[in-house]
Design a protein around this motif. Structure first.
Motif, PDB file in Angstrom:
ATOM      1  N   SER A 206       0.790  -1.125   0.065  1.00  0.00           N
ATOM      2  CA  SER A 206       0.059   0.130  -0.166  1.00  0.00           C
ATOM      3  C   SER A 206       0.992   1.106   0.132  1.00  0.00           C
ATOM      4  O   SER A 206       0.247   2.335  -0.083  1.00  0.00           O
ATOM      5  N   LYS A 207       2.241   1.098   0.262  1.00  0.00           N
ATOM      6  CA  LYS A 207       3.306   2.012   0.145  1.00  0.00           C
ATOM      7  C   LYS A 207       2.853   3.255   1.331  1.00  0.00           C
ATOM      8  O   LYS A 207       3.099   4.405   1.178  1.00  0.00           O
ATOM      9  N   ASP A 208       2.219   2.602   2.233  1.00  0.00           N
ATOM     10  CA  ASP A 208       1.935   3.540   3.824  1.00  0.00           C
ATOM     11  C   ASP A 208       3.323   3.532   4.286  1.00  0.00           C
ATOM     12  O   ASP A 208       3.627   2.681   5.248  1.00  0.00           O
ATOM     13  N   LYS A 209       3.959   4.653   4.235  1.00  0.00           N
ATOM     14  CA  LYS A 209       5.207   4.740   4.810  1.00  0.00           C
ATOM     15  C   LYS A 209       5.323   5.285   6.412  1.00  0.00           C
ATOM     16  O   LYS A 209       6.086   4.469   7.061  1.00  0.00           O
ATOM     17  N   GLU A 210       4.302   5.593   6.691  1.00  0.00           N
ATOM     18  CA  GLU A 210       3.996   5.899   8.448  1.00  0.00           C
ATOM     19  C   GLU A 210       3.695   4.287   8.862  1.00  0.00           C
ATOM     20  O   GLU A 210       4.206   3.991   9.936  1.00  0.00           O
ATOM     21  N   LEU A 211       2.989   3.449   8.308  1.00  0.00           N
ATOM     22  CA  LEU A 211       2.730   2.147   8.723  1.00  0.00           C
ATOM     23  C   LEU A 211       3.909   1.426   8.717  1.00  0.00           C
ATOM     24  O   LEU A 211       4.371   0.535   9.572  1.00  0.00           O
ATOM     25  N   ILE A 212       4.919   1.467   7.742  1.00  0.00           N
ATOM     26  CA  ILE A 212       6.081   0.870   7.487  1.00  0.00           C
ATOM     27  C   ILE A 212       7.077   1.118   8.586  1.00  0.00           C
ATOM     28  O   ILE A 212       7.594   0.237   9.168  1.00  0.00           O
ATOM     29  N   LYS A 213       7.171   2.298   8.985  1.00  0.00           N
ATOM     30  CA  LYS A 213       7.879   2.767  10.033  1.00  0.00           C
ATOM     31  C   LYS A 213       7.399   2.314  11.198  1.00  0.00           C
ATOM     32  O   LYS A 213       8.346   1.820  12.397  1.00  0.00           O
ATOM     33  N   SER A 214       6.345   2.162  11.376  1.00  0.00           N
ATOM     34  CA  SER A 214       5.653   1.579  13.044  1.00  0.00           C
ATOM     35  C   SER A 214       6.060   0.008  12.992  1.00  0.00           C
ATOM     36  O   SER A 214       6.384  -0.288  14.131  1.00  0.00           O
ATOM     37  N   HIS A 215       5.885  -0.455  11.930  1.00  0.00           N
ATOM     38  CA  HIS A 215       6.434  -2.006  11.862  1.00  0.00           C
ATOM     39  C   HIS A 215       7.955  -2.155  12.236  1.00  0.00           C
ATOM     40  O   HIS A 215       8.397  -3.061  12.607  1.00  0.00           O
ATOM     41  N   PHE A 216       8.746  -1.100  11.585  1.00  0.00           N
ATOM     42  CA  PHE A 216      10.120  -1.161  11.943  1.00  0.00           C
ATOM     43  C   PHE A 216      10.374  -1.015  13.414  1.00  0.00           C
ATOM     44  O   PHE A 216      11.068  -1.649  14.044  1.00  0.00           O
ATOM     45  N   PHE A 217       9.481  -0.209  14.111  1.00  0.00           N
ATOM     46  CA  PHE A 217       9.588  -0.297  15.526  1.00  0.00           C
ATOM     47  C   PHE A 217       9.366  -1.505  16.292  1.00  0.00           C
ATOM     48  O   PHE A 217      10.242  -2.148  17.254  1.00  0.00           O
TER      49      PHE A 217
END
Length: 493
Positions: free
Chosen positions: A25-36
């Motif tokens: 979905s190219k959701d960068k905010e969600l991607i960053k939360s998964h990195f956390f």
């Protein structure tokens, strides 16, 4: 395998599914939360490893270390994917950061080091695939310090990759390319001078003081100080937890040539650096030819080159209306405007754009471009200098050049300035007019002295511009004599 370790693997499997969906979905905010989440799993494994060491359960340590390496390799690959996502959106600085994050997570792939090097260079619009001369054209006194620092970083990273993985052709080529570019930089005098120059920290008080010392421009000074106070006020509200407005600092400077627009733009860059809005506070001056190319697809690249050079400072576009010639939709200037507008949004926290030009043309240009209207709320008019103000500028320029003008010569000089401003009310040049006239006088003085010396006659004091010199200047100027006889108001000068 211990139950705790199985639970970590299960959590990681769930994370992989969620991360894949976020990338889809190219959701960068969600991607960053998964990195956390991923980093929390790594910390949990490290905590278990530490406990096993304390309790001397060495037999299971290998399983935990293997699990951590699997996670970190996968996390490193996710950072690669995120970097590529930013590259697709032309957000080179963010891409560079994510490539570096990938290296810090896992050094298993030399390709990751190579891509980080390319990303670092791309931030400055430098490409290993292009000729050194082409890359050198993109380096200026304004960006050479940052570029030199980036080249050192590239060298360090590639050397680290070679140390760990061995020499490969790509790595060797990049190192040789960096050497060649650094040598080319060292052969350009303007760049070496910029590298040797110690950056001067300009305080807010000094920058405002320089603004106040400018002759005339009272309304311009007031508006610049209002904008400065507005920024500082919003910072105070933010520090105390109040809601703050998004501040658009892009400006339009409208006025005839020689009214101080470029000088004020340079001071604005210093002021915004001093209050923490801009990271570097430099000024990049451009015109149509610096932004618009002759061929399809090249204008956006050319415009982005200048935008990258201006990041951290002010991009000053003189005669901005020349970007669009008439109403021709095929004109490449429109592409430059579109690229500029997008970058103004993406880089609004670290770049200010100032559009400048003649008053009427600037109004028409801004009014006809809705995208510009909404982004340039700060419109500042630069009035023509009065005759008295032009004479103040004259005295200041003479002092800076270590010359003195006699009272009678000053009277003649004032008369010539007055005639020119009346004859050409909109195009006389303002400050440029008196600067050019002073240069004419100095040239006449030099010729007079050398001719007198050749005849063994006295040439007078070398710092004195007298009536004789002004007479020569007046005689040589195109507005001399009868050409102005019929102009109203001449008898009052």
């Amino acid at each position: 395998m211990e139950e705790r370790l199985k639970m970590i693997y299960d959590s990681f499997a769930d994370l992989e599914e969620d991360m894949q969906a976020a990338f889809s979905s190219k959701d960068k905010e969600l991607i960053k939360s998964h990195f956390f989440r991923s980093h929390r799993l790594v910390f949990k494994i490290m905590d278990h490893i530490e406990r096993k060491i304390q309790t001397r359960e060495y037999s299971v340590l290998g399983d935990y270390f293997h699990c951590m390496n699997v996670l970190k390799k996968k996390i490193g690959s996710w950072y690669e994917d995120l970097a590529q996502l930013y590259e697709e959106e032309n957000q080179e600085e963010w891409a560079e950061r994510e490539w570096f994050s990938g290296i810090t997570e896992s050094t298993d792939s030399i390709e990751r080091f190579i891509q980080y090097a390319h990303a670092t260079l791309k931030v400055h619009n430098l490409y290993v695939s292009k000729d050194i001369k082409v890359n050198l054209e993109r380096i200026s006194a304004a960006n050479v310090i940052d570029i030199t620092s980036s080249l050192k970083r590239v060298r360090l990273v590639i050397n680290s990759a070679v140390s760990e993985h061995g020499a490969v052709e790509q790595a060797n080529y990049i190192l040789a390319w960096v050497d060649e570019l650094q040598k080319a930089i060292s052969n350009r005098e303007d760049l070496t001078l910029a590298l040797d120059k110690v950056p001067e920290e300009v305080s807010l008080e000094k920058a405002i003081g320089e603004l106040e010392q400018l002759i005339g421009l009272d309304e311009v000074k007031r508006k610049i100080k209002d904008i400065t106070n507005w920024v500082s006020f919003n910072k105070l509200r933010q520090e105390q937890g109040f809601k703050t407005e998004k501040i658009s600092l892009h400006m339009v400077f409208s006025g005839n040539p020689g009214t101080g627009k470029t000088t004020v733009a340079r001071l604005v860059a210093n002021i915004l650096k001093a209050i923490g809005v801009l990271s570097k506070g430099h000024l990049v001056e451009v015109g149509r030819s610096d932004l618009v190319a002759e061929y399809v697809g090249q204008t956006a690249i050319k415009t982005m080159n200048k935008i990258k050079e201006a990041k951290g400072g002010v991009l000053f576009i003189d005669e901005a209306y020349s970007l669009v010639r008439g109403s021709a939709s095929s004109d490449f200037g429109i592409e430059a405007i579109d690229t500029l507008v997008k970058s103004m949004e993406d880089d609004r926290n670290n770049m200010v754009v100032i559009l400048a030009g003649y008053p009427n043309e600037m109004k028409t240009f801004i009014d006809s471009n809705p995208g510009l209207q909404s982004r340039f709320k700060n419109q500042i008019e630069f009035p023509d200098y009065s005759l008295d103000e032009l004479m103040e500028i004259t005295n200041l320029l003479l002092h800076q050049r270590d010359y003195i003008m006699t009272p009678s010569a000053s009277t003649t000089f004032r008369r010539m300035v007055g005639k020119t401003t009346l004859r050409y009310p909109e195009t006389h040049g303002n400050g440029r007019l008196v600067r050019n006239m002073i240069e004419d006088a100095i040239m006449a003085k030099a010729s007079f002295v050398m001719e007198q010396k050749a005849r063994n006659l006295p040439g007078g004091d070398l710092d004195l511009l007298d009536e004789t010199i002004m007479g020569i200047v007046e005689k040589n100027r195109p507005l001399a004599g009868k050409k102005l006889a019929g102009i109203n108001g001449m008898n009052r000068l």
